[in-house]
Enzyme design. Structure first.
Site, short mmCIF file in Angstrom:
data_model
loop_
_atom_site.label_atom_id
_atom_site.label_comp_id
_atom_site.label_asym_id
_atom_site.label_seq_id
_atom_site.Cartn_x
_atom_site.Cartn_y
_atom_site.Cartn_z
N LYS B 10 57.12 26.18 -48.19
CA LYS B 10 55.99 25.56 -48.86
C LYS B 10 54.90 26.60 -49.11
CE LYS B 10 52.95 22.11 -49.67
NZ LYS B 10 52.97 21.37 -50.91
N GLN B 11 54.32 26.53 -50.30
CA GLN B 11 53.15 27.36 -50.57
C GLN B 11 51.94 26.44 -50.56
OE1 GLN B 11 52.83 30.56 -53.22
NE2 GLN B 11 50.72 30.47 -52.50
N GLY B 12 51.06 26.67 -49.64
CA GLY B 12 49.86 25.82 -49.55
C GLY B 12 48.66 26.53 -50.13
N ALA B 15 48.33 29.61 -47.37
CA ALA B 15 49.41 30.42 -46.82
C ALA B 15 50.76 30.01 -47.38
CB ALA B 15 49.44 30.26 -45.30
N ARG B 16 51.73 30.89 -47.18
CA ARG B 16 53.12 30.54 -47.44
C ARG B 16 53.77 30.26 -46.09
NH1 ARG B 16 53.69 35.39 -50.80
NH2 ARG B 16 53.16 34.79 -52.91
N VAL B 17 54.59 29.23 -46.07
CA VAL B 17 55.27 28.90 -44.82
C VAL B 17 56.76 29.13 -45.00
CG1 VAL B 17 55.70 27.09 -43.15
CG2 VAL B 17 53.50 27.20 -44.31
N LYS B 50 54.13 31.61 -40.74
CA LYS B 50 53.09 31.33 -41.72
C LYS B 50 52.47 32.64 -42.14
CE LYS B 50 48.83 28.65 -41.97
NZ LYS B 50 48.13 27.53 -41.34
N ASP B 150 40.40 20.32 -39.49
CA ASP B 150 40.79 20.02 -40.87
C ASP B 150 41.81 18.88 -40.87
OD1 ASP B 150 40.97 20.18 -43.61
OD2 ASP B 150 42.29 21.92 -43.63
#
Lengths: 352, 280
Positions: B10-12, B15-17, B50, B150
């Site tokens: 996943k790209q948030g 960050a990229r996970v 991450k 968050d």
């Protein structure tokens, strides 16, 4: 259909005239957009009483000027829109009195408008952004907003002072001119040096909210320290920091916080458009940072220039007319103004 | 840089996970004992990594300062919640005990969203379970004095099996653990064994992720503010599913240390906010 909008919630008084023509009002034309700013000497902010006096003096000549620019008579006007809030009480009242008077004299219906919604609708109209995440950042407000089920919902906001307020107060401390606006002068100072120093300032992001008061205290402290003022015992040694460094650091820190919470909101709701509105929104550095963020995530940034970004009467006409077209009018007993009026308190009838 | 065998999940926003096997690519960070004939190498376990991306918009030195601080905060918080037996997705060297397949997680999230179109009075059984699980997970986290910072619904994941198959006993079955991480994993297993009363395990099927903005605090105020962030997410993003929040809060209050006091403080925090019509 033609609307006139009167705005005076802070130190600007603006009158705008706008036409929505065609069967569904799709042909939007700007007929007039005039504005005066109450400018205080360096080191001073604008006080409600003095600002209201300024607005009272300016409101009649400014309305006359707008009507002259638009080449219209009062028979042509379909509704009079004015700012109900949020803002400073006395200046709001000065302008509301003018709106009521015009309405009674010329028998034209009134529409009370939320200032924040005015900014959003103007931004959407000018840029053509369809359903953006909105960063609304000005002297009195700092909010990240997105539309959901007929409300502009606040996803994140400042939990203490607005970003613009932080910049304005910093400008007062180091004596930056308020002409044309403190924010503009800080922006110019910040880019006046090829290699400015980035001073460590607090960076306070809490979820999608930010806090600016700590940043202000920290930069205030630095501005009062020998690092900025110099050491009296060593008059020949230049202080390590100058105004350009502090302006640069303040902008970089505050704007990074803003872009970060905007990005969080975009990621959270899966939007790829972001619209910047409000007085601080015409800062080029902020726009560039937002563009860099959008580029990284394949999104798009929309911004407007100072004519539409900074408080103006046109945005009040725009938001007022959208409501008026849905049949909304404000009766005289309901034309009171309020300093507290949340963006999410408005029922947005004109969107699905 | 992510190693070659890493697979992007996943790209948030931040960050990229990645999911990647715990193996030689970690060698620079952590010297593993060379495999010998007597002790064959442990089979590879999967870890979630991450990678925080540099932000082009941010001044480089400011960016570096923030990234470093958040990485440390996240690692610290993760270690702490793991010790408290809360299943949290891990960064870096903390192993993921019971990996959820992404397709499962995504399907679960989509289903939850569809289910969420209801009010408090008529929460579906599935949503009730999700809300309870959420309240439980929050209580565990706050009892460990970790403030998430968050708490949005984007930072929560549902474990598919736990919520969808309530009758089957889907206990935590960690994959083989690499030697370096064995200690922490073992302690977590112990904790899990003691805390795992129900079929859903200690976390009840909700996994909290992204501790980048977290910090440690035992104050009622901080915990109440944390809950308020979640409340605001519900009012802004899922106004129709506010019932989930209230139910989660009830469970939380019943479960967390000082729960009733936190609820009382939360009620005052909820009324804060700029330009709110609060009086007069």
């Amino acid at each position: 259909m033609i609307a006139i909008g009167l705005e005076g919630s802070a130190n600007k008084i603006g009158v705008g005239i706008m036409a929505h023509e065609g069967p569904d009002g799709a042909d939007v034309r700007v007929l007039a957009n005039v504005r005066r700013t109450y400018i205080t000497p360096p080191g001073q902010g604008f006080l409600p009483k003095d600002t209201a006096r300024h607005h009272r003096e300016q409101v009649i000549p400014l309305i006359a000027e707008a009507m002259a620019v638009a080449k219209l008579s009062w028979r042509d006007i379909d509704c009079i829109c004015f700012t109900k809030g949020p803002g400073m009480g006395a200046p709001l009242m000065a302008v509301a009195v003018a709106a009521r008077t015009l309405s009674l004299i010329h028998q034209i219906p009134l529409v009370a408008v939320n200032h924040c919604v005015g900014h959003i609708e103007m931004g959407r109209q000018i840029t053509g952004a369809q359903n953006p995440v909105v960063l609304y950042v000005s002297g009195g407000n700092t909010q990240v907003i997105a539309y959901e089920q007929q409300r502009y919902r606040i996803f994140g906001e400042t939990i203490d002072i607005a970003v613009g307020n932080c910049l304005d107060r910093f400008a007062r401390i180091i004596g930056v001119s308020n002409d044309p606006s403190p924010g503009y002068n800080i922006e110019q100072l910040a880019k006046s040096k090829p290699d400015p120093v980035l001073v460590d300032l607090p960076y306070t992001v809490k979820g999608m909210d930010i806090s600016c008061s700590g940043v202000l205290s920290a930069v205030q402290e630095i501005a009062a320290s020998p690092r900025f003022k110099g050491d009296k015992r060593k008059p020949h040694v230049k202080p390590e920091l100058d105004a350009a460094d502090l302006c640069f650091s303040l902008q970089e820190t505050l704007f990074s916080m803003l872009v970060e919470i905007s990005e969080r909101a975009m990621a959270h709701i899966g939007a790829n458009e972001v619209l910047i509105v409000g007085g601080v929104g015409c800062n080029k550095r902020l726009q560039d940072m937002m563009a860099a963020m959008s580029l990284q995530r394949g999104g798009k940034v929309f911004a407007t220039d100072e004519r539409f970004c900074i408080d103006n009467g046109l945005m009040i006409a725009q938001a007022g007319m959208l409501a008026f077209r849905e049949g909304i009018q404000t009766q005289i007993p309901d034309t009171w103004i309020t300093q507290r009026y949340r963006t999410d308190a408005v029922h947005v009838l004109w969107r699905n | 840089m992510a190693p070659a065998e890493a697979r992007l999940i996943k790209q948030g926003a931040e960050a990229r996970v990645y999911r990647l096997p715990f193996g030689p690519s970690f060698a620079p960070m952590l010297p593993l004992p060379a495999p010998t004939a007597a002790a064959p190498p442990a089979p590879p376990a999967t870890v979630i990594a991450k990678e925080r991306l540099p932000k082009a918009y941010r001044h480089a030195s400011l960016d570096e300062r923030l990234t470093r601080r958040r990485m440390v905060q996240e690692a610290r918080a993760l270690q702490r919640v793991q010790r408290a037996s809360l299943a949290a997705k891990a960064t870096g060297l903390v192993p993921a005990p019971n990996p959820v397949s992404e397709s499962e997680a995504v399907a679960a999230a989509a289903a939850a969203r569809d289910e969420a179109q209801t009010t408090a009075a008529q929460l579906s059984p599935l949503l009730r379970r999700a809300a309870d699980a959420l309240g439980m997970a929050l209580a565990l986290m706050h009892d460990a004095d970790v403030i998430h910072g968050d708490l949005t619904t984007s930072n929560m994941m549902l474990r598919h099996g736990h919520l969808w198959a309530p009758t089957t006993d889907s206990t935590v079955s960690p994959t083989a653990t690499p030697p370096a991480a064995a200690a922490s994993a073992a302690s977590r297993e112990d904790a899990a064994a003691t805390a795992s009363d129900g079929p859903d395990g200690p976390d009840g099927g909700v996994v909290l992720i992204d501790f980048g903005l977290s910090w440690m605090s035992h104050l009622l105020e901080d915990k109440a503010v944390d809950l308020n962030v979640l409340y605001r997410t519900f009012t802004s993003t899922h106004p129709e599913a506010l019932g989930v929040f209230w139910r989660a809060l009830d469970t939380y209050v019943g479960q967390a240390r000082q729960g009733p006091y936190i609820r009382r403080r939360f009620e005052t925090v909820r009324l804060r906010g700029r330009k709110r019509v609060a009086f007069g």
